[in-house]
Design an enzyme around this catalytic site. Structure first.
Site, PDB file in Angstrom:
ATOM      1  N   ASP A   1       0.828  -1.200   0.000  1.00  0.00           N
ATOM      2  CA  ASP A   1       0.000   0.000   0.000  1.00  0.00           C
ATOM      3  C   ASP A   1       0.867   1.257   0.000  1.00  0.00           C
ATOM      4  O   ASP A   1       1.985   1.243   0.518  1.00  0.00           O
ATOM      5  CB  ASP A   1      -0.894   0.024   1.247  1.00  0.00           C
ATOM      6  CG  ASP A   1      -2.018  -0.993   1.186  1.00  0.00           C
ATOM      7  OD1 ASP A   1      -2.351  -1.446   0.078  1.00  0.00           O
ATOM      8  OD2 ASP A   1      -2.571  -1.328   2.248  1.00  0.00           O
TER       9      ASP A   1
ATOM     10  N   TYR B   1       5.501  -8.581   8.827  1.00  0.00           N
ATOM     11  CA  TYR B   1       5.280  -7.144   8.937  1.00  0.00           C
ATOM     12  C   TYR B   1       5.482  -6.684  10.373  1.00  0.00           C
ATOM     13  O   TYR B   1       5.243  -7.445  11.320  1.00  0.00           O
ATOM     14  CB  TYR B   1       3.840  -6.782   8.542  1.00  0.00           C
ATOM     15  CG  TYR B   1       3.458  -7.098   7.122  1.00  0.00           C
ATOM     16  CD1 TYR B   1       3.605  -6.161   6.105  1.00  0.00           C
ATOM     17  CD2 TYR B   1       2.915  -8.341   6.789  1.00  0.00           C
ATOM     18  CE1 TYR B   1       3.230  -6.457   4.797  1.00  0.00           C
ATOM     19  CE2 TYR B   1       2.545  -8.648   5.491  1.00  0.00           C
ATOM     20  CZ  TYR B   1       2.701  -7.689   4.499  1.00  0.00           C
ATOM     21  OH  TYR B   1       2.331  -7.998   3.211  1.00  0.00           O
TER      22      TYR B   1
ATOM     23  N   ASP C   1      -6.836   2.775   7.983  1.00  0.00           N
ATOM     24  CA  ASP C   1      -5.487   3.329   8.148  1.00  0.00           C
ATOM     25  C   ASP C   1      -5.594   4.847   8.103  1.00  0.00           C
ATOM     26  O   ASP C   1      -6.666   5.423   8.345  1.00  0.00           O
ATOM     27  CB  ASP C   1      -4.530   2.765   7.098  1.00  0.00           C
ATOM     28  CG  ASP C   1      -4.855   3.192   5.670  1.00  0.00           C
ATOM     29  OD1 ASP C   1      -5.841   3.934   5.469  1.00  0.00           O
ATOM     30  OD2 ASP C   1      -4.116   2.790   4.752  1.00  0.00           O
TER      31      ASP C   1
ATOM     32  N   ARG D   1      -4.372  -4.133   7.527  1.00  0.00           N
ATOM     33  CA  ARG D   1      -5.405  -3.137   7.865  1.00  0.00           C
ATOM     34  C   ARG D   1      -6.669  -3.818   8.372  1.00  0.00           C
ATOM     35  O   ARG D   1      -7.315  -3.331   9.309  1.00  0.00           O
ATOM     36  CB  ARG D   1      -5.719  -2.277   6.642  1.00  0.00           C
ATOM     37  CG  ARG D   1      -4.648  -1.243   6.356  1.00  0.00           C
ATOM     38  CD  ARG D   1      -5.023  -0.386   5.175  1.00  0.00           C
ATOM     39  NE  ARG D   1      -4.978  -1.104   3.922  1.00  0.00           N
ATOM     40  CZ  ARG D   1      -5.892  -1.011   2.947  1.00  0.00           C
ATOM     41  NH1 ARG D   1      -6.944  -0.235   3.104  1.00  0.00           N
ATOM     42  NH2 ARG D   1      -5.753  -1.694   1.829  1.00  0.00           N
TER      43      ARG D   1
END
Length: 270
Positions: free
Chosen positions: A50, A78, A92, A184
């Site tokens: 993203d 992550y 987000d 997310r």
């Protein structure tokens, strides 16, 4: 990592390039910039990041583009931050806060305990602000014009979900997961489990399979690999330079208006 010599690469034969994607750049921005800078004919990326995520983006060139599907299928890792007590439509910082709930009553034990239900094979619904296709259209295109779309849930695997810092309302995490996992969505679901809502405020992809962001090149290092102009090119008349306008980052108007992020170099849009 230390910048390698341009002689170490054969982009036409095929290379797997590890890139540390800058904040607000799309994955396509990086592909386009590297393609133009290094004059590569055939190039693609192995797994989108993203615009508001940073970290490892893998590019494959030449014959190595055949490995893209194999690389994409590998496990991802992550790190990042959730903000408890607030929700946003995009899950987000791309969109403004649309809801607030109290979080002060939560204990560290309660917050840590909530991670257990998200480890293993779980059902997850991708965000509306995502590249998932709905009736032939990207979901984020529907979302950014204010529309609604029904997105089906899917099964993903989260092998590890640990909290590395708890300073409410912020929670830092490390997640190891399968292809197709949306962090997310994990932020949204984690907030729902705690009863206070949450959204993602920072995301870094640190690993894909055996490839690590610690071994990735920055965009500045990639610029340093630019090949010399072809022989005789110096004798050609120079093309007039166009004044490039800053490119609007699709869907990031709110984030850019409220932040001072690192913006893509003007050449990224060349």
């Amino acid at each position: 990592m230390e910048t390698p010599s341009a002689a170490a690469f054969d982009f036409e034969a095929g290379e797997v390039l590890l890139v540390d994607k800058p904040l607000t750049w799309t994955s396509f921005d990086v592909v386009r910039k590297v393609k133009n800078t290094l004059r590569i004919k055939k190039i693609g990326h192995a797994g989108t990041l993203d615009p508001l995520a940073t970290g490892l983006l893998i590019l494959c060139t030449g014959k190595k583009t055949k490995q893209i599907d194999l690389i994409q299928a590998q496990e991802k890792e992550y790190t990042g931050t959730f903000r408890l007590g607030q929700t946003t439509p995009s899950f987000d910082l791309e969109t403004p806060v649309d809801g607030e709930l109290p979080y002060e009553h939560l204990t560290e034990e309660q917050v840590r305990a909530a991670t257990a239900q998200f480890v293993g094979l779980i059902e997850q619904t991708p965000p509306l602000f995502s590249a998932v296709k709905v009736n032939g259209e990207r979901a984020y295109e529907v979302a950014r014009r204010g529309g609604e779309a029904e997105i089906k849930s899917k099964q993903v695997t989260i092998r590890a979900f640990e909290l590395t810092r708890i300073e409410l309302p912020e929670v830092d995490f490390r997640v190891t997961c399968s292809k197709g996992t949306y962090i997310r969505s994990l932020a949204r679901d984690f907030g729902l489990a705690l009863g206070c809502g949450a959204h993602l405020t920072k995301l870094v992809r640190t690993r894909i399979g055996e490839y690590a962001v610690a071994d990735a090149l920055s965009m500045t290092q990639l610029e340093a690999l630019r090949p010399p102009r072809p022989e005789g090119a110096a004798d050609r008349p120079e093309r007039p330079q166009r004044q490039r306008q800053p490119e609007r980052r699709a869907g990031l108007e709110y984030f850019q208006a409220t932040s001072t992020p690192q913006a893509p170099d003007a050449a990224a849009s060349s």
